[in-house]
Design an enzyme around this catalytic site. Structure first.
Site, PDB file in Angstrom:
ATOM      1  CG  ASP A 339     -98.126  28.702 -10.489  1.00 15.15           C
ATOM      2  OD1 ASP A 339     -97.822  28.352 -11.643  1.00 15.15           O
ATOM      3  OD2 ASP A 339     -98.575  29.828 -10.223  1.00 15.15           O
ATOM      4  CD  GLU A 480     -96.431  32.348 -18.734  1.00 21.79           C
ATOM      5  OE1 GLU A 480     -96.927  33.352 -18.189  1.00 21.79           O
ATOM      6  OE2 GLU A 480     -96.902  31.203 -18.631  1.00 21.79           O
TER       7      GLU A 480
END
Lengths: 976, 976
Positions: A339, A480
């Site tokens: 991130d 994911e």
């Protein structure tokens, strides 16, 4: 979209968020939203007086402590907020008595949180209370609170208790062991230590009361030192309580509690501190602000998102980074993910490059953890952890533990399989370098990151001899929802890209900094075979791209999975993984977040393979409808918004943008209580600048090709690109073009007073007071003579700025020396050099040095030396200026080299001066930066390209007088 | 043996342990050793003034809260100890200033912990400080502290702070959320709640100061309510500070904080409370003491071990049990193991049978958790958890988590494989029944435990058709060094024994309490097939016993494992598992604790198969040398000591005994800091009584066959066996024989004043004031009439004490009714009964009832009813005595039935009387017990066999007058 938590009680102004109603149901989400901070710490918006379900939290960068299952977490630090008020014996609480008026404001222009209310106590007294707090951006170790009380109807007895609460907790766990606490003349102090990592914290606080006579008492309740006072408040009289708190940890100081006490004893009053804070914020916003007109929600909310990043940006520390939930909540335990590099970093790279460098340097300082992870998994090089904390070791939990006695433990596979982040970090490293042109950093830090992770990839790929191709099997890609896939295109192409850039960096390094190249070759075992292997992987890695259609398959077999129509599941309030189950999601063509599209987004700036407009359109049509953009990852919306904007899908672009923009202000995912969605906030900057602003970075500088939302009448911002600032002021009419060059410099990075009160000077040594180039020459000359190699002073000129090894190579030419002999000669030359500088004399002083030193001493200035050299004492003695110098900070004084401010701060301390009373004289960019970071005045010697960041620039000290210098400093002070 | 921590600083007297030196290195082990308690709570021996590394802890039975990985733990409760003293501004701490004299004493005769010291403050003042504390055994909700201060040389300013610390923690985790706190006239209070289980706690405290004038202030620091005072102490003047604390939880009271405040307002002074506590302890020791002469270490240390069991014995609560580390430490998180039933229980069974019953009833109340565990693992019946807490679900952690980032998680298999405890619990249930003759408990509680666990076994064994035998595969036996074994002899034989006893219990139940048998048949699906299956398993379960040699193989293949000579590994400071590794230990013939020998020990009391002297000797010779008795399990030494004693190995017997005896006092295993070794303490009682005392339990009562250690000149103790007390006073000359019968009864179980001050009466209803037998008759009669079956009042006589189903069977004889018809008739009869009691009138009052009620009311007594019936209000109204009754406690008033005291306590509360002001009139044993447990005076109606525990016994109320009753109560009070 989802408006589960519409914020009807929020009013937005350009810089101010106002909450008009207190709703205890939103206690924790609002606790996140009203977080303040200063890049050193973040403090959630808890209530000063406490709350039954309150979770006050202050997180300090780098203060991690051990915890089971998730290994380590940011420790919630002792709470500096408690201020308890009792009115005629009734303790003020939001849930008792009656709130007659209420307003909470966050002013992001200066990081000031305030709360004003009128309260009727259970006994019927009506009082007005106004709270304020800020974490000083001007001095990160100072926290300020103010409380104003006015009894509106009758005289009443007021009791005040101001405390430091040592019982802060992380979900019930208190990481701190109390060591000691006590009273000072000024107030109270607390000394605690983390249980596992043994990080010490020292906090001190004092309280002043004005508007009434009141004497203060100090209580010694263990772990909860408290200053209290009681007084009679007459009606309509306003009484002001100011509480100032100082905080240090053993990460910065050996004796943090001493530092906290000393600082507390020195600091001025609340008002002065608040002014300094405001000035510091002004300078930050000058560079980082985005100004929007025509859409007040966006205008505020964009600033709000940037504010949340700025308060968590480690401006003074390059050993920490920004956690996924910033410093605003307990979510993800303060762990750091991709991130930061992919979503958050661009904002800093283009508006606060020094912070971007700190964030990336964190990855350099934690690379040994990444190496341990690689070794543990049987690979080579550096394999960065999916979740990272203080050491760079993998801290992703292995298990999601069940709540009930017989539930199944769920294995979390990201630690093992979600490996793309090593390429993501390399990507961010490259982008920072491209944007900043910071070759020194790339040489010292970035190259090692890119090369050692490239080495990891060459050990991680598998060669499939049947297909004559390289594969990467058993991974989790960006998406994911699919937990064990082969040849994820995102991963494979990022690896390919990474190796391409690794070859370039390696080539550049060999050419530009050959000594460093040699050093890394030795350290990383970089050989020609490795290069060849990288090249082979680049050529043969399997990329599931169909050139006929441009469609990319997310991974091997994705198109064979069961298809899905997400509309069939609407309306829903849960992620598709929650709807389908882990296995169900694995078996469907449903994405948690962009994967192929994420790849295209990352390849977009330079239009690298496989990015082109057609490929984007084709893959958008396939993947966007299959992405769980509402309840999947919060990383998705901003990126999809930018791509939609590229594709001319204005409505979708704006919708995705708003989804990201309001994720926390409107708690759109219901998890704002866990902390700010940092990646989403970073995505907002990218969405505005790269999406709506349509900024493209060209060799000629940034160019705007805007797609501004219809309601926006103006979009104004500035970008830093290769040493220059570019301002953009775009109207809604979509007129683009190149940015206007700005020259923000010289601007001091930290807050300095408008009229400098200079008490001392700190001089760098080499290049400022003396020059050791001559001694290098003599060293080479001696070596050359011994080896019977012709060498002249003229030939020596070619060695300026050339590394030791490369210099030797130039001297020996094609004479046949073995590597061992070369090594020996390099060492011999250095020995000669060290011996030679023993012979330095006053004649080695540079022109103007002695005159200025003498003049300054006559005016009463203190003189210090701040030099990284370990020979500084010797050199100063030999130069004959030891008696002109009051203090010497040298290579032994501090650990962190320039551009860290430590060396100069140490020198100032030795001189017994405050930073803002000091002028640093430097000839290197890193030195100027260090001094600015230390809050000092700066004089740069040399070309503006090198030292232009200084307040005042001279070519050299020759002819410089104190009068001249003082005038220029005053001028600079007014500008800044 | 190991004398790693010789306690040179400990002095032992008969009842008193004195620590002569404070060693901060032993802070935590001494914190365990100086634990005090009262069966409701345990408080570790932390320092009143705190310590930098201090871990103050108070655990209350049943107050569990959620925690990751280990599921649940006893929550460390708010700390009631803090008393901070400052002398002229110097805060008293053991690690500051100078300790000139020091002594800490634990008086186990009354559970009083004290500390006396002379301290020189950093500023040079010398003061004497004496601390005392106790947890009242007379009233479990009262805690007392005293602090006496004498300035020895000069006047000085003393500041005192007495607090409740709401920030208690379990290894950093604070289970408590503060709800509220405040001041009272008397002092302070705190209300908190566990985070997960939402158990509320209320604590209140007050402080008094005598010897000086001092006014008290109360501070409102959140979570840390504090009373403070400061005063001038003149030299040589002693000032006494008394702090009294009350505590309740929502496990006992709906409003615990109200209860705490109310109790605090009522209690007398410290001295009076301490006296009551001493009296309560006297009564406990009267039964449970072991008196040893000739060996002062053993004399004290035996008492010390028993003391540690007594303070953790839940005398008032049958829904909790004794954790492995008692209530004295954090080890094993307060979980309950087989340690309690096999090692600890006999001490209580033979000296405090009511407590033994509570401990076993805990297993009954948690049987649904055991059923859930069985279901989860795919079995039938009840499979008790290896580690148990509040619900009976399995709370053994699945994982031992690694400390480092890449370490392996170690799977803990006990939850899955160490299954023998279901048989161990059945064993203890049987032994308790044998010793107590408590048929009612066996009917209502014990039988269901034994039968449902037997059902579990029949689903767990596997039939091997090849060998025509039953096997139990994949277990951990008593020896935990072998983690996956087949046909562990300990387990297989215990299962066989269990099924043998299950058949006996089932037969007894059918014969004695057929209604209950039917009920259990229905509930547990007990069928003839099940009985046949049990019998088959008993006959065919595989027991690895070689009749030719008597040698037993620990499990299939044990003799094939690599042999070991433990002497080769000496000296060592670690367990053999630590030396060899988990796998290494698995592969060797090395035992953590007795396994075959443990089985022989359990079969020893009744010399059941395979126990006999030859078998014992053979297996001792084989297994004892292969057992890691020093660093394996602490469960081993006491048991091996007993067997060594049997075998005439006196030196070994004494050595093992001392190893167990001193495990905590000398911290022999280095883990006393985790808490008292409860099983070892229980083993000590068994070693003294069953080993050295050689007690054998015969049909004629206990018989001693002593093997007393040579130095012991006297061993005196008493045992309760089948309703009788037997005293033994053995000399060292090994003269044995039968015990002398004592008659301790009638003794009130709780402390009552010597001269009763009776203010009210609480009457049971059925059997005391009225009799519903007639209505049962009428119900049967109506049913018989409807079915045209002859039935008479005479025939009804045969139904007294016969269950509903059995009664119906007698009535219908051999008439052919289906099961459905039988069920319908049973329900019909009950309906008639409920209708009929609507017709009760005053004539249904039993003889003497109305006369006594009237007389009592005339003397001003309050009258209450305490009846488990849910029709009590109706019946009282119909009986025409509603106007004679001030309060009614009925089947709706409380949750816990008699023998819990709740119903009577509720009635007393309704009457606004203290328990000791009430007389309970009862005709049932459980009722008498309930009243005694509640601290009330008791009148039993009926035969002494049934109600002999009451203070006063009458055949019925006929002719009973107040004068008569009062005289008898006074007489009883003097005796007790």
């Amino acid at each position: 979209m989802n408006t589960k938590c519409p914020s009807r009680d929020f009013v937005y102004q350009d810089w101010i968020l106002t909450e008009t109603k207190f709703n205890p149901e939103q206690l924790h989400s609002r606790g996140t939203i009203f977080t303040i901070g200063n890049g050193y710490l973040g403090t959630r918006g808890s209530l000063e007086e406490g709350h039954a379900r309150g979770l006050p939290a202050t997180f300090i960068h780098g203060v991690y402590d051990d915890v089971p299952v998730v290994y380590t977490e940011l420790a919630n630090c002792p709470d500096w907020l408690p201020v308890i008020i009792a009115v005629n014996g009734d303790r003020f609480r939001m849930d008792q008595g009656e709130i007659l008026q209420y307003e909470r404001k966050l002013d992001v222009s200066q990081g000031l949180l305030s709360r004003s209310l009128r309260w009727r106590s259970p006994s019927g007294n009506i009082i007005d209370i106004h709270f304020e707090r800020f974490a000083s951006l001007a001095d990160q170790h100072i926290l300020g609170q103010r409380c104003q009380i006015t009894s509106s109807d009758s005289d009443c007895l007021i009791e005040i208790q101001a405390s430091i609460n040592g019982y802060a907790e992380n979900q019930g766990f208190n990481h701190w062991e109390g060591i000691d606490q006590g009273k000072t003349d000024q107030g109270i102090w607390l000394q605690s230590r983390t249980r596992g990592t043994q990080i010490e914290i020292g906090m001190a606080a004092k309280m002043t009361i004005s508007g009434v006579e009141a004497s203060l008492q100090v209580s010694i309740v263990p772990g909860y030192p408290t200053i209290s006072a009681s007084f009679l408040a007459t009606a309509q009289q306003t009484i002001t309580i100011e509480k100032l708190v100082t905080v240090f940890t053993s990460r910065e100081r050996n004796q943090p509690v001493t530092a906290a006490k000393e600082k507390l004893a020195q600091i001025p009053d609340y008002r002065t501190l608040l002014t300094a804070n405001k000035q510091a914020w002004d300078k930050v916003w000058q560079k980082s602000d985005i100004h929007i007109e025509g859409d007040i929600t966006a205008a505020f909310a964009v600033r709000y998102n940037l504010f949340q990043l700025l308060i968590t940006a480690p401006s003074h520390d390059d050993k920490v980074s920004i956690p996924a939930k910033t410093l605003s909540g307990f979510g993800y335990r303060g762990h750091i993910f991709w991130d930061t590099e992919i979503f958050i970093l661009p904002f800093f790279t283009f508006t606060q490059p020094a912070i971007a460098r700190n964030l990336l340097s964190y990855r350099y300082h934690t690379i040994n953890g990444a190496r341990r992870k690689a070794t543990h998994y049987g690979f080579k090089g550096a394999m960065y952890p999916w979740e990272s904390a203080d050491t760079g070791d993998e801290v992703t939990p292995r298990w999601a533990l069940p709540d009930d006695y017989y539930g199944e433990d769920v294995r979390i596979w990201c630690r093992d399989r979600e490996i793309h982040n090593s390429a993501d970090i390399a990507y961010a490293t490259w982008q920072y370098w491209q944007a900043s042109g910071d070759d020194e950093w790339m040489r010292d830090y970035g190259a090692e990151i890119i090369l050692d992770t490239a080495i990891f990839w060459s050990s991680r790929v598998e060669y499939n001899s049947q297909g004559d191709r390289y594969e990467i099997r058993g991974v989790i890609g960006a998406d994911e929802y699919h937990e064990f896939v082969h040849n994820n295109t995102f991963t494979n192409r990022m690896v390919q890209w990474h190796l391409e850039k690794a070859l370039k960096v390696y080539g550049w390094l060999r050419h530009t900094f050959p000594e460093r190249a040699t050093e890394l070759e030795d350290k990383l075992q970089l050989t020609t075979e490795v290069e060849i292997h990288w090249q082979d992987i680049i050529e043969k890695i399997w990329i599931l791209y169909d050139p006929s259609t441009g469609l990319i398959e997310q991974f091997e077999g994705f198109f064979q999975l069961q298809d899905i129509n997400l509309a069939d599941y609407e309306p829903r309030q849960r992620s598709m993984q929650a709807v389908l189950g882990i296995e169900g999601a694995n078996q469907h063509q449903v994405l948690k977040q962009p994967d192929v599209l994420m790849l295209l987004y990352l390849m977009r700036p330079s239009a690298e393979f496989p990015y082109n407009e057609k490929v984007l359109a084709t893959n958008w049509d396939y993947y966007a409808p299959r992405t769980d953009i509402s309840y999947g990852s919060s990383l998705g919306p901003a990126i999809q918004g930018i791509l939609a904007s590229d594709l001319g899908q204005k409505a979708t672009a704006y919708e995705r943008f708003m989804q990201a923009l309001m994720v926390d202000l409107e708690d759109r995912r219901g998890n704002t209580n866990d902390g700010i969605h940092g990646a989403s906030a970073g995505g907002i900057w990218q969405a505005v600048i790269l999406g709506f602003g349509g900024i493209q970075l060209t060799e000629q500088g940034p160019i705007a090709n805007p797609h501004i939302p219809p309601t926006w009448t103006r979009l104004k911002f500035q970008l830093h690109w290769r040493g220059q600032w570019y301002g953009f002021d775009l109207s809604g009419e979509e007129a683009g073009g190149q940015g206007e060059k700005h020259n923000f410099f010289p601007t001091p990075h930290s807050s300095l007073p408008d009229s400098p009160n200079i008490q001392g000077f700190i001089f760098d040594l080499d290049g400022v007071l003396t020059d050791t180039a001559e001694y290098h020459y003599l060293g080479w000359q001696k070596l050359a003579d011994e080896e019977n190699i012709p060498f002249t002073r003229e030939a020596n000129e070619a060695l300026r700025g050339v590394s030791r090894r490369e210099s030797l190579m130039l001297i020996i030419g094609d004479r046949p020396y073995s590597e061992a002999q070369i090594q020996e000669m390099m060492e011999r030359k250095n020995r000669y050099y060290v011996e030679l500088i023993e012979n330095i004399t006053a004649k080695d002083l540079l022109p103007g040095a002695i005159a200025l030193l003498d003049e300054l001493r006559q005016t009463g200035m203190k003189i210090g030396i701040g030099s990284a050299s370990k020979n500084a004492h010797t050199v100063i003695k030999r130069l004959g200026i030891a008696d002109k110098v009051d203090a010497i900070a040298d290579g032994y004084s501090v650990q962190k080299p320039k551009p860290a401010p430590d060396l100069f701060l140490y020198a100032a301390q030795q001189l017994d001066l405050k930073p803002q009373q000091c002028v640093v004289v430097e000839d290197a960019a890193a030195g100027i930066e260090a001094a600015l970071a230390g809050g000092m005045w700066t004089v740069g010697l040399g070309p503006v390209e090198r030292v232009g960041a200084a307040h005042v620039v001279f070519p050299s000290l020759a002819g410089v007088t104190w009068a001249d210098l003082r005038a220029k400093l005053n001028e600079a002070a007014k500008k800044s």
